[in-house]
Motif scaffolding. Structure first.
Motif, short mmCIF file in Angstrom:
data_model
loop_
_atom_site.label_atom_id
_atom_site.label_comp_id
_atom_site.label_asym_id
_atom_site.label_seq_id
_atom_site.Cartn_x
_atom_site.Cartn_y
_atom_site.Cartn_z
N ILE A 161 0.73 -0.98 0.24
CA ILE A 161 0.09 0.07 -0.06
C ILE A 161 0.94 1.16 -0.06
N ALA A 162 0.51 2.01 -0.97
CA ALA A 162 1.60 3.31 -1.20
C ALA A 162 0.60 4.76 -1.21
N THR A 163 0.97 5.62 -0.57
CA THR A 163 0.22 6.63 -0.59
C THR A 163 0.69 7.60 -1.99
N ARG A 164 -0.37 8.00 -2.65
CA ARG A 164 -0.03 8.68 -3.80
C ARG A 164 -1.23 9.90 -3.78
N CYS A 165 -0.72 10.93 -4.50
CA CYS A 165 -1.35 12.12 -4.34
C CYS A 165 -2.12 12.49 -5.73
N PHE A 166 -3.49 12.76 -5.66
CA PHE A 166 -4.24 13.21 -6.79
C PHE A 166 -4.91 14.48 -6.22
N ALA A 181 -8.26 2.82 -4.23
CA ALA A 181 -7.71 3.36 -2.95
C ALA A 181 -8.14 2.47 -1.76
N VAL A 182 -7.35 2.24 -0.84
CA VAL A 182 -7.72 1.26 0.37
C VAL A 182 -8.49 2.05 1.40
N PRO A 183 -9.73 1.72 1.82
CA PRO A 183 -10.48 2.37 2.86
C PRO A 183 -9.47 2.12 4.13
N GLU A 193 -8.80 8.25 5.16
CA GLU A 193 -7.82 7.95 4.37
C GLU A 193 -6.71 9.19 3.96
N ASP A 194 -7.31 10.13 4.27
CA ASP A 194 -6.63 11.54 3.95
C ASP A 194 -5.82 12.11 5.17
N ASN A 195 -5.96 11.39 6.37
CA ASN A 195 -5.48 12.06 7.53
C ASN A 195 -4.86 10.85 8.61
N TYR A 196 -4.84 9.79 8.05
CA TYR A 196 -4.22 8.68 9.20
C TYR A 196 -2.88 9.00 9.38
N MET A 232 -12.40 6.72 -7.18
CA MET A 232 -11.45 7.11 -8.25
C MET A 232 -11.86 7.23 -9.52
N GLY A 233 -13.16 7.10 -9.81
CA GLY A 233 -13.71 7.03 -11.10
C GLY A 233 -13.96 5.73 -11.87
#
Length: 250
Positions: A161-166, A181-183, A193-196, A232-233
């Protein structure tokens, strides 16, 4: 001549008390690594009863009065505060006791055992670790201390699992050839997901990482749907197939 009837009445009263008595049983474990703890004293002060856990951390205390009771935990001269439970006559209440034996106050967690997939605390983490170890990765605090990651995201890279920025920076993985995206749940609450990664690693007690669809009932709110916070579409893998991360803090 009255001795036998009196004895019979006394025995009947004692038998009735035993038949209507409540029972507590359970297991004491370390919150650091989940290993069983022997020598932990479980007491019910109002009933003047206590028991000490065996080598497997197991305990069973019988003959307790029903109703609201205060349960106390002691270990190596250190004592916790009281924990309240309602005991029922002729019923057995199963408890899970977690202690941080390195902490001065033991940082106790004493809770009633629940179904593993609906159990939202650190004791549930260790229960699921026993059930799903072959389907998920469970990082105890002992393992996290050994790995010494600087951030939680560093730990998750061990599970792909890697953090990627969109628009936002999100934990992601490839599933069936597609990126998704991983919950992330924190202490049983979704949508982190955005602040863990703001959580200090020193405050983390355990992390469980499911590699595919989580077990039924574990986190129904984590499924990816159009418009959700981790959408993510189009063309993403089937709902839930990206897995799930659950983080538990001290």
């Amino acid at each position: 001549m009255t001795t036998l009837p009196l004895m019979a009445a006394t025995l009947l009263a004692v038998s009735h008390q035993l038949d209507s008595a409540a029972v507590i049983r359970g297991k004491a474990s370390s919150s650091f690594n989940g290993r069983p703890l022997a020598g932990v004293m479980i007491s019910v002060p109002a009933a003047q009863k206590f028991v000490v856990t065996d080598v497997d951390g197991q305990f069973r205390l019988t003959g307790l009065p029903s109703g609201l009771q205060h349960i106390r935990v002691s270990y190596q001269g250190r004592e916790t505060g009281d924990f309240q439970f309602v005991l029922q006559a002729r019923r057995q209440k199963r408890l899970a006791v977690l202690l941080d034996v390195e902490a001065y106050d033991l940082s106790p967690l004493v809770v009633e055992v629940r179904g593993a997939n609906y159990w939202r605390d650190l004791a549930g983490f260790y229960e699921r670790r026993g059930w799903y170890r072959g389907f998920a990765r469970f990082f105890t605090r002992e393992e996290i201390t050994h790995v010494r990651p600087t951030k939680i995201s560093t730990l998750l890279t061990m599970e792909g699992i890697a953090t990627r920025c969109f628009d936002l920076c999100m934990p992601t993985r490839f599933s069936r050839g597609a990126l998704c995206a991983v919950p992330i749940n924190v202490n049983g609450l979704p949508w982190a997901e955005d602040n863990y990664d703001r959580i200090s690693v020193d405050d983390v007690a355990g992390v469980e990482v499911y590699r595919g669809e989580p077990p039924f009932g574990l986190s129904p709110v984590s499924r990816v749907t159009a418009g959700s916070s981790i959408w993510m579409g189009g063309g993403f893998p089937s709902a839930g197939s990206c897995g799930l991360v659950m983080i538990w803090t001290r």
